[in-house]
Every structure is written in C-alpha cells, then in structure tokens.
Scaffold this motif. Structure first.
Motif, PDB file in Angstrom:
ATOM      1  N   HIS A  11       0.833  -1.219   0.000  1.00 24.81           N
ATOM      2  CA  HIS A  11       0.000   0.000   0.000  1.00 24.81           C
ATOM      3  C   HIS A  11       0.863   1.262   0.000  1.00 24.81           C
ATOM      4  CE1 HIS A  11      -3.308  -2.673   0.505  1.00 24.81           C
ATOM      5  NE2 HIS A  11      -2.761  -3.203   1.589  1.00 24.81           N
ATOM      6  N   TYR A 243      -2.497  -8.639 -11.386  1.00 26.58           N
ATOM      7  CA  TYR A 243      -3.584  -9.480 -10.890  1.00 26.58           C
ATOM      8  C   TYR A 243      -3.357  -9.800  -9.417  1.00 26.58           C
ATOM      9  CZ  TYR A 243      -4.268 -10.030 -15.894  1.00 26.58           C
ATOM     10  OH  TYR A 243      -4.471  -9.781 -17.235  1.00 26.58           O
ATOM     11  N   SER A 244      -4.462 -10.032  -8.717  1.00 31.57           N
ATOM     12  CA  SER A 244      -4.343 -10.311  -7.282  1.00 31.57           C
ATOM     13  C   SER A 244      -3.628 -11.631  -7.031  1.00 31.57           C
ATOM     14  CB  SER A 244      -5.725 -10.302  -6.620  1.00 31.57           C
ATOM     15  OG  SER A 244      -6.568 -11.220  -7.268  1.00 31.57           O
ATOM     16  N   GLU A 245      -3.494 -12.486  -8.042  1.00 32.23           N
ATOM     17  CA  GLU A 245      -2.754 -13.745  -7.903  1.00 32.23           C
ATOM     18  C   GLU A 245      -1.244 -13.524  -7.955  1.00 32.23           C
ATOM     19  OE1 GLU A 245      -5.262 -13.222  -9.931  1.00 32.23           O
ATOM     20  OE2 GLU A 245      -6.855 -14.532  -9.155  1.00 32.23           O
ATOM     21  N   THR A 400      -5.996  -5.282 -12.703  1.00 37.34           N
ATOM     22  CA  THR A 400      -5.854  -3.881 -12.348  1.00 37.34           C
ATOM     23  C   THR A 400      -4.881  -3.292 -13.354  1.00 37.34           C
ATOM     24  OG1 THR A 400      -6.115  -4.480 -10.029  1.00 37.34           O
ATOM     25  CG2 THR A 400      -5.244  -2.289 -10.503  1.00 37.34           C
ATOM     26  N   LYS A 413       2.027  -5.699  -6.704  1.00 36.42           N
ATOM     27  CA  LYS A 413       1.229  -6.931  -6.751  1.00 36.42           C
ATOM     28  C   LYS A 413       2.108  -8.166  -6.529  1.00 36.42           C
ATOM     29  CE  LYS A 413      -3.042  -5.659  -7.857  1.00 36.42           C
ATOM     30  NZ  LYS A 413      -4.166  -5.873  -6.955  1.00 36.42           N
ATOM     31  N   LYS A 417       1.917 -10.659  -3.191  1.00 33.80           N
ATOM     32  CA  LYS A 417       1.681 -12.109  -3.216  1.00 33.80           C
ATOM     33  C   LYS A 417       2.841 -12.859  -2.561  1.00 33.80           C
ATOM     34  CE  LYS A 417      -1.266 -13.993  -4.525  1.00 33.80           C
ATOM     35  NZ  LYS A 417      -2.434 -14.588  -3.827  1.00 33.80           N
ATOM     36  N   GLU A 420       2.401 -12.912   1.079  1.00 39.04           N
ATOM     37  CA  GLU A 420       1.384 -13.877   1.512  1.00 39.04           C
ATOM     38  C   GLU A 420       1.993 -15.280   1.609  1.00 39.04           C
ATOM     39  OE1 GLU A 420      -2.196 -14.041  -0.849  1.00 39.04           O
ATOM     40  OE2 GLU A 420      -2.304 -11.848  -0.924  1.00 39.04           O
TER      41      GLU A 420
END
Ligand code: FES
Length: 425
Positions: A11, A243-245, A400, A413, A417, A420
């Motif tokens: 962020h 992409y969120s992936e 996005t 992005k 990931k 995570e």
C-alpha cells in the motif's frame, strides 16, 4: 535484519532490501514459495514421443520432465529413492527407463520403481513393496503446450492463474491464432550474481527501466527495418496489467486498423506474418488486438508473448545467485526461412549474448551487490510510481491496470503475493 521495516508494504509501495539479500529469508523461500507455487517446467514440444525427457528445475531441485507410455506428461524429482543419487544426468534425450548408477535401481517412465538390484529376489522375499518406492512425482498441468508443476497436492492451476490465463492463452499459440508452437534449439542456461526476484519483477512490467536500453533501441535489433527492439506497433496503447494472484504484464492494446506485422526482412517473412495476422483476426476476433508484450507468472516464469517470443525462468541458486533458463518459440509449421529469421532475431535480443539481456543483467547484478551492505540494508526499495492511478479495462477482465510509463503496480502486486506466501503479509 532491521526490525523497524516491514518486509513488504504494497500500500505504501515499499519493499525492504532484506527481501533480496537476507539468506534467512532465502532459506524460507525455498519451501514457502518454491515448495508450493505452480512452476514452469518446459514445453511439450521438447518431449514429443514416449521416452523423451528433459531436465528442469523446481526451485533449486532438479526434476525430470518426461512423456510416459500412456502419453501423459510426468514431472519427477531427480533423486533416487534408495540413497539420493541423480537418476538422470543428461539435459535431454530419450530412454526406456531411468537407471540409477549408484546401486542399480531402475524406474519406469511414469516414475514407478521397475527393478532394484541384482538381489531383487531377496527384496521380494522380504516383502519389499515396490509401489511405495517410485520417484517423487509433482502435480502437473498444461496450457498451450506449456508444462507446469507444483509440490502442493491441493494445487489448482486454474485458480492459481486466475484471469491472467488470458495472457498465456494469447501468447502460447501460433501467430495464426490456432496452430502449435515449438521450442527452437535447446534451452540456454547461465548464472548471474543476482537475486532471482529482481529478474522476475523486471519482466513483470518495469517500463521505467527502458532508459537503460537506449543504445539498443537506437541501433535497432528488431525484426523489421526500423529502429527499436520489437515489431512495428505504432498505434498500440501499452498498459500495465496486474492481478491479485501476483502475476503482471505489459500488454499492448491495438487499434483494429493497425496492419502491424511489419516483418520486412524478406518477402517470405513479410508475407508469412501478414497472412498469419489476417487469420488470427478471423480466429480470435477482438482478442487478436490484445498482445502481451512481456510479463511474469508468479513467482519466476517470465514470458514475451509477442516479439521476441520467449520464456525466461529465474531459478534460485542462492540468495545472490540465479540460474537463467531461456527458451525461444516459433510456429511449428512456419517455413524454415521464417524460423531462421526469428532465431537470429531472438539471439541478438535475449540470452547471455543478447543485447537487451546484457543491459538488464548489468542492472540486476549491480543492484543486488549494492544492496548488501549494512547501511544499504536499512533503506527500502521504492515502488510508489503510479500509486492511486489504478483503473480497469474490459479488454483485460480481472486485471488492475495502469497506463504505461507511470506505474510500479507490477512490483506492488508481485511482492504482495510473495509476502502472503512467506507469511509476511
Ligand atoms: Fe540409487 Fe542407490 S542411490 S540405487
């Protein structure tokens, strides 16, 4: 490690240098990232017949990609179940079985244990269960001839790719929109003194680094007679899609009136690409106007989906060493002159002797080295460009998007990931 700095803050657009230089973090990556993610293994054209094989890697570990008698693609750990010896020491070839030279165990093409030693009868009398001692097999998925594998028994490839699958579907198909691709030549392999993630993020959509390719753009190593490194695509709007992936790419969105495919090196090449493009528009419709230029599928598979058409996998060797594996693709049914033309173009662009790759390697290697010092490690890298400018486009559902030249969305992005997977989100 500087405990004051969060490793990744997508962020705020900040990533700690520890991510690139800490051996403690690297050791965790080996299992948390490479033990779980879907990894690019190779292309089916490398193993057309049962018994064909090539070696590949999953993280640091050697794996064998082969085609079993059933035609199924297998990916297996290249380590004998008896005492760990490599059962295959050739980069590529054809075999009936994989024979371990240490004590003589032999494995079938599907990884099952075929024979043990000359004392096989004694093994059997002792109740030895052959079925329990085959090679360790990975879960496999394929897409457009590309082969992927994971050690995660619950891994779902479609979910892993998410909507970024659109980019691979458009990239791993022949120029005419429906034919097959094939790997031309063997895989180029070389090592660089750089952390693997700098390579992956560069190809995920770092357009700000184009400044370092200025000399290559001026001399013009591209496929046509103009300057620049790629094909003529004057009307394209390039966007950054993420992409969120964790996957991201630079994607060209073309004007329908753009003739593109200006491969004017010879009459044969020009005609071939024009014919292909006309057919591609008939086969793919509006999708033919979407052209993935360069991208990364998390964690370490990068691809050029237009020109040049290649895959680069940044295999980790250690925290500051990466083994680069690059493959080049051509249409399987293209005329020999077209394949030769592309081979020459690819080699002056990419690989250890490629001019563009040399520019990149110089940046990655110096950046890794200059981030190791105790003072340098206190200060994070900056991925703030384009923060707040994200939008969407219906041409790339699920992505996005940022308008080119402004953003570092790809890094935010990709490292989001990564955090995570590492349990650092
Ligand atoms: Fe392979 Fe012993 S290590 S047979």
């Amino acid at each position: 490690m500087n405990a004051q700095v969060k490793l990744v803050d997508p962020h705020a657009g900040l990533v700690s240098r520890e991510v690139y230089v800490s051996d403690e973090i690297y050791q965790k990556e080996r299992e948390r990232v490479f033990g779980k993610a879907w990894l690019y293994i190779g292309h089916e054209s490398q193993i057309r017949e049962p018994g064909d094989f090539v070696l590949s890697r999953m993280g640091e570990e050697s794996v064998i990609m082969t085609r079993a008698r059933t035609g199924e693609v297998q990916v297996m750990l290249n380590s004998c179940r008896h005492r760990g010896m490599r059962v295959c020491r050739y980069d590529e070839g054809h075999t009936e079985k994989f024979y371990c030279p240490y004590h003589g165990w032999a494995y079938n093409l599907d990884g099952s244990l075929a024979h043990v030693t000359e004392y096989e009868r004694e093994y059997k009398q002792n109740g030895f269960d052959f079925a329990q001692w085959g090679l360790i097999k990975a879960k496999v998925a394929t897409l457009g001839g590309t082969v992927w594998a994971t050690w995660d028994p619950n891994g779902n490839f479609d979910e892993y790719l998410g909507p970024a699958r659109q980019l691979l579907d458009l990239s791993f198909v022949a120029w005419d929109g429906e034919g097959e691709l094939e790997v031309i030549g063997s895989t180029q392999k070389w090592q660089i003194p750089s952390n693997w993630k700098i390579v992956a993020e560069n190809f995920a959509g770092d357009m700000l680094h184009v400044v370092s390719h200025r000399s290559v753009d001026i001399v013009g190593i591209g496929p046509n007679k103009e300057s620049g490194r790629r094909d003529a695509s004057h009307s394209a709007q390039y966007v950054q899609a993420a992409y969120s992936e964790g996957h991201a790419a630079i994607v060209g969105l073309f004007d329908p009136k753009d003739p593109r495919r200006d491969y004017s090196a010879s009459a044969i090449t020009a005609e071939y690409f024009q014919d292909c493009y006309a057919k591609r528009k008939r086969v793919l419709g509006d999708q033919a106007l979407i052209s993935p230029a360069v991208g990364t599928i998390f964690p370490n598979m990068s691809f050029h989906g237009n020109q040049p058409r290649t895959v680069l996998v940044a295999h980790p060797v250690s925290v500051d060493k990466t083994e680069m594996w690059r493959q080049y693709f051509v249409d399987r049914n293209a005329p020999k002159e077209v394949k030769d033309f592309l081979r020459r173009y690819y080699l002056r662009y990419s690989g250890p002797a490629g001019l563009t790759e040399q520019d990149d390697m110089e940046n990655w290697n110096y950046a890794t080295n200059a981030s190791k010092g105790f003072m340098a490690r206190k200060f994070p890298y900056n991925y703030t460009a384009g923060l707040g400018n994200e939008s969407t486009t219906n041409q790339l559902p699920g992505a996005t998007v940022e308008v080119m030249g402004q953003g570092e969305l790809h890094g935010r992005k990709l490292y989001g990931k990564w955090a995570e997977y590492m349990g650092e989100a």
